[in-house]
Write a protein that holds these residues in place. Sequence first.
Motif, PDB file in Angstrom:
ATOM      1  N   SER A 145       0.837  -1.213   0.000  1.00  0.00           N
ATOM      2  CA  SER A 145       0.000   0.000   0.000  1.00  0.00           C
ATOM      3  C   SER A 145       0.871   1.262   0.000  1.00  0.00           C
ATOM      4  CB  SER A 145      -0.919  -0.010   1.218  1.00  0.00           C
ATOM      5  OG  SER A 145      -1.705   1.162   1.254  1.00  0.00           O
ATOM      6  N   GLY A 146       0.499   2.210  -0.876  1.00  0.00           N
ATOM      7  CA  GLY A 146       1.180   3.499  -0.918  1.00  0.00           C
ATOM      8  C   GLY A 146       2.614   3.413  -1.395  1.00  0.00           C
ATOM      9  N   TYR A 147       2.916   2.393  -2.197  1.00  0.00           N
ATOM     10  CA  TYR A 147       4.302   2.221  -2.639  1.00  0.00           C
ATOM     11  C   TYR A 147       4.722   3.402  -3.522  1.00  0.00           C
ATOM     12  CZ  TYR A 147       8.419   0.147  -4.768  1.00  0.00           C
ATOM     13  OH  TYR A 147       9.692  -0.108  -5.189  1.00  0.00           O
ATOM     14  N   ARG A 148       5.903   3.921  -3.226  1.00  0.00           N
ATOM     15  CA  ARG A 148       6.498   4.974  -4.055  1.00  0.00           C
ATOM     16  C   ARG A 148       8.014   4.870  -3.923  1.00  0.00           C
ATOM     17  NH1 ARG A 148       7.536   9.585  -0.590  1.00  0.00           N
ATOM     18  NH2 ARG A 148       6.849   9.118   1.539  1.00  0.00           N
ATOM     19  N   ILE A 149       8.698   5.315  -4.947  1.00  0.00           N
ATOM     20  CA  ILE A 149      10.156   5.287  -4.929  1.00  0.00           C
ATOM     21  C   ILE A 149      10.621   6.481  -4.097  1.00  0.00           C
ATOM     22  CG2 ILE A 149      12.250   5.421  -6.322  1.00  0.00           C
ATOM     23  CD1 ILE A 149      10.773   4.017  -8.541  1.00  0.00           C
ATOM     24  N   LYS A 150      11.418   6.174  -3.029  1.00  0.00           N
ATOM     25  CA  LYS A 150      11.761   7.184  -2.044  1.00  0.00           C
ATOM     26  C   LYS A 150      13.271   7.368  -1.973  1.00  0.00           C
ATOM     27  CE  LYS A 150       9.779   4.546   0.920  1.00  0.00           C
ATOM     28  NZ  LYS A 150       9.192   3.925   2.122  1.00  0.00           N
ATOM     29  N   GLU A 163      17.363  11.155   8.338  1.00  0.00           N
ATOM     30  CA  GLU A 163      16.849   9.936   8.959  1.00  0.00           C
ATOM     31  C   GLU A 163      15.443   9.602   8.494  1.00  0.00           C
ATOM     32  OE1 GLU A 163      20.260   9.005  10.788  1.00  0.00           O
ATOM     33  OE2 GLU A 163      18.410   7.844  10.968  1.00  0.00           O
ATOM     34  N   SER A 164      14.948  10.297   7.493  1.00  0.00           N
ATOM     35  CA  SER A 164      13.581  10.068   7.027  1.00  0.00           C
ATOM     36  C   SER A 164      13.578   9.896   5.524  1.00  0.00           C
ATOM     37  CB  SER A 164      12.679  11.244   7.432  1.00  0.00           C
ATOM     38  OG  SER A 164      13.159  12.450   6.848  1.00  0.00           O
ATOM     39  N   TYR A 222      10.181  -0.514   1.715  1.00  0.00           N
ATOM     40  CA  TYR A 222       9.708  -0.665   0.338  1.00  0.00           C
ATOM     41  C   TYR A 222       9.803   0.680  -0.378  1.00  0.00           C
ATOM     42  CZ  TYR A 222       8.007  -5.388   1.038  1.00  0.00           C
ATOM     43  OH  TYR A 222       7.919  -6.720   1.261  1.00  0.00           O
ATOM     44  N   GLY A 223      10.399   0.644  -1.555  1.00  0.00           N
ATOM     45  CA  GLY A 223      10.524   1.837  -2.374  1.00  0.00           C
ATOM     46  C   GLY A 223      11.799   2.615  -2.118  1.00  0.00           C
ATOM     47  N   MET A 224      12.576   2.307  -1.073  1.00  0.00           N
ATOM     48  CA  MET A 224      13.788   3.066  -0.794  1.00  0.00           C
ATOM     49  C   MET A 224      14.780   2.886  -1.937  1.00  0.00           C
ATOM     50  SD  MET A 224      16.430   2.937   2.415  1.00  0.00           S
ATOM     51  CE  MET A 224      17.187   1.420   1.896  1.00  0.00           C
ATOM     52  N   ASP A 225      15.202   3.988  -2.540  1.00  0.00           N
ATOM     53  CA  ASP A 225      16.126   3.968  -3.669  1.00  0.00           C
ATOM     54  C   ASP A 225      17.552   3.927  -3.138  1.00  0.00           C
ATOM     55  OD1 ASP A 225      17.411   4.155  -6.034  1.00  0.00           O
ATOM     56  OD2 ASP A 225      16.903   6.251  -6.429  1.00  0.00           O
ATOM     57  N   TYR A 226      18.219   2.796  -3.353  1.00  0.00           N
ATOM     58  CA  TYR A 226      19.594   2.667  -2.877  1.00  0.00           C
ATOM     59  C   TYR A 226      20.518   3.665  -3.575  1.00  0.00           C
ATOM     60  CZ  TYR A 226      19.170  -1.500   0.032  1.00  0.00           C
ATOM     61  OH  TYR A 226      18.876  -2.371   1.029  1.00  0.00           O
ATOM     62  N   ALA A 227      20.118   4.135  -4.740  1.00  0.00           N
ATOM     63  CA  ALA A 227      20.983   5.075  -5.457  1.00  0.00           C
ATOM     64  C   ALA A 227      21.097   6.407  -4.734  1.00  0.00           C
ATOM     65  CB  ALA A 227      20.457   5.292  -6.875  1.00  0.00           C
ATOM     66  N   THR A 228      20.157   6.699  -3.816  1.00  0.00           N
ATOM     67  CA  THR A 228      20.194   7.975  -3.088  1.00  0.00           C
ATOM     68  C   THR A 228      21.019   7.890  -1.815  1.00  0.00           C
ATOM     69  OG1 THR A 228      18.183   7.458  -1.845  1.00  0.00           O
ATOM     70  CG2 THR A 228      17.911   8.542  -3.988  1.00  0.00           C
ATOM     71  N   VAL A 229      21.512   6.682  -1.468  1.00  0.00           N
ATOM     72  CA  VAL A 229      22.366   6.508  -0.289  1.00  0.00           C
ATOM     73  C   VAL A 229      23.789   6.294  -0.803  1.00  0.00           C
ATOM     74  CG1 VAL A 229      22.772   5.221   1.823  1.00  0.00           C
ATOM     75  CG2 VAL A 229      20.440   5.456   0.930  1.00  0.00           C
ATOM     76  N   PHE A 264      17.737   1.434   8.240  1.00  0.00           N
ATOM     77  CA  PHE A 264      16.984   2.673   8.461  1.00  0.00           C
ATOM     78  C   PHE A 264      15.577   2.375   8.960  1.00  0.00           C
ATOM     79  CE2 PHE A 264      20.325   5.172   6.849  1.00  0.00           C
ATOM     80  CZ  PHE A 264      20.860   4.504   5.753  1.00  0.00           C
ATOM     81  N   GLU A 265      15.513   1.772  10.134  1.00  0.00           N
ATOM     82  CA  GLU A 265      14.218   1.547  10.768  1.00  0.00           C
ATOM     83  C   GLU A 265      14.384   1.814  12.250  1.00  0.00           C
ATOM     84  OE1 GLU A 265      11.291  -1.352   9.154  1.00  0.00           O
ATOM     85  OE2 GLU A 265      13.112  -2.413   8.644  1.00  0.00           O
TER      86      GLU A 265
END
Length: 827
Positions: free
Chosen positions: A160-165, A170-171, A196-203, A227-228
């Motif tokens: 639910s509410g999946y989006r690429i983030k 820390e958020s 879900y959706g966390m873009d590893y390219a942004t880390v 990151f939880e």
Amino acid sequence: MPQPEVRFVAGQGTAALEMGDRDQHDQDRRRMTGWWRAAPLLGLYRPALVAVGVGLLFSVVGAAAVARWEDRVNRIEFENAAETEAIVMQNGMGEYISRLLALRTLFESTNDEVTRSEFETFSTRLFERHPGMLRVAWLPRVSRKERSDYEAAASTDGVSGYRIKSLQGESFATAPQSDEYFPVFYSTQPKTSSVYGMDYATVPERRAVLERARDHDNVAAIRTRLFEPREGGRLPDVLVAVPVYAKGTSRETVADRRRNLAGFVIGIFDLPLLIQVIRVTTGASPAVSINVYPPFTGQIVSLEQMLPDYSSAARAPQSMRDVARALHWSGSLKIGDTDWQVRAVPTAGGPLESTYDRAGTVLIVGMLLTLSLSTYLMLASRNSRRLSLANRRVLELAQTDVLTGLPNRAFFLSRLDEMNNQLGVRGLPFSILMLDLDRFKNVNDSLGHGAGDALLRQVAQRLKSAVRATDVLARLGGDEFAVIQEAGADQRACSTELAARIAKLLTEPFLLPGHRVEIGTSIGIAIAPDHGSDQEQLLKKADLALYRSKSAGRNCFTIYDEAMSAELEARNTLEGDLRDAIAQCQLEVHYQPFVDALSGARRGFEALVRWRHPTRGLIPPDQFILLAEETGLIVPLGEFVLRRACADAAGWPSDLAVAVNLSPIQFKEAELFEMIGAALADSGLPPHRLEIEITESVLLERGSENHAFMERLKHLGIELALDDFGTGYSSLSYLTAFPFDKIKIDKSFIRNLTHQPRNSAIISAIVTLARGLDMSVTAEGVETREEYERLKALGVNFAQGYLFGRPQPIERILFDAPVKRSRRDAA
């Protein structure tokens, strides 16, 4: 000095000493006393002092030498133990990495897209017994155009509410537009997880590890924090990235790998838990304390600040400096392309800690004994002990099975002799259980000898858990085990109870690397003294009972009875008669017709061997064919049938074929192809009129060799049929891998065909499959008109059974055209 005068006084029982001159005696006494006082004490105690001095000197030197030797031995033992522990940890880590590689194989081998449920099921099964794995995720390579499609697909899958983030501090926040993303699309985490959706390219650190894995086509790893919020306070975990490339694409160069990248399989390891599990499951030595430190990153960190990610003992030195100050071993633990540092120290108070007990003993003994005696006794006793231990070890190795660690045949026979000797003295009964594993050969042939060895070790462990400490469990060789069970209140009941327990244990599945294997065991039981009182009798009768268990369908146990010996004698007699029958041509070949299912016209005959015994009459094939296979007589018997069938068929009308069965034993003969060619040449039968029937068991063994052999037969023009289809280890892969022309459906499917719709469905499926593979289908065992009509309706090509004729000698078969004589008969 003047001697005193001694005089015996008459009439008295004692001698009286009388001094002639008392004053002279006193002077002499005073002179002697003065001499003793004047003598130097050093000279008086010189031998004792020299002995003490030499003893102390050699004792100290000997103690120092022994201390150095102990220190060297302890160091070597410790380094060997530490290196062994490091190898075990590395092997365990390799097992985890290999499972991630298996997940990559899933993505790279399938033609269709791997679904979320397939990913979750496969991942869960891969790591269900590996608690060190926190989670597994799939990061597809998503382009700017594909972003919305992936987000919609994830929402449809229940995220639910999946989006690429992107990660900001820390958020998480919605990821900005980019040419490509690597978001968490599949994961073993609950679908409500924020990952879900966390873009590893942004880390940055995670993007770096992805690029490293991609460019080098290698497993890459980093030490990272999850990151939880609920996982705060944990030590950083290990992230492993495995690159996945598009199926069938090149990955030779870096450019190829960047272009053809499909995504990444990500594994998150709880390193302390993972290493702890590996050490527990492998029975790690408690004498060695292991610390695992994070990899060196190039940053300047003091040795005091280098604390371990994992430590096997809380009391062991923690910082690098503390470890370096004591006896230690250094190594590395490779996780992907990154090396964690491993440091090992002896456990405090453990057997590998240097205590110098022997040196202290040498010093004490040297102070109490003379040099020669102390040295001799110390060396003699030590050498004697070492020799005794070496002899004991040699004896143990001579009586131990190396693979399983169980006693071997030599120990078993020795113990059996002891039990027989005690039987004559004490009269205590005992029993022998002979075990043979069922279907073990299939494991060896299909999975390899390495898997077979692993299975034998697991079997040995289960057998150990089934027997008592007083019983003797041994491996006799191959897949054969044996148990000597000591006396019980009711020996027969105890033996059957143990056999049932063993049979139940061995029917439970065995888990081998990447495979789940199910086997069973056949058990034969002989009881002493009821069935004999010497080794040869008991072993022979236990083997007879084991043979009966195998004949009864396996996975069961049998207690010997006298009828088995009679059966063995009858079997030996029958074997001798069969040899004579083959040598004297007492065998006959009968022929049963098979017909065209549509027209009912005869298309050929199957050759069936019959044995007409001079005194017992006609013996059914089921009573001697198996015996012929077990004794190897099937080879000359099969050659006789093939040659006779070819010779007879050469004289039939040209539209009739002859079918001949080949035994799996014959396939192992190197000259089988030449024999078939010679039979055709001698008889003059065209190869296309010969049909060779092969059972499915042939396909399980020597697959590549048998395939090549069948191709050679096809090249001659011989027809090939798969006999008794559906009763053995049927696999559709056999039909595509081997060049069959015909499938023969076993008669068990034909029986009650008109009353069992499932049989009709099975036959219909086989017919459809055969048509698709350009094969014909023969139905065996047709006995009624109703079965025949039903088979015609299902599309069977040929039919065979009592409805069309029973097997008969060639003299009783009527042909539509005159029978021609074969070349052999004409000659």
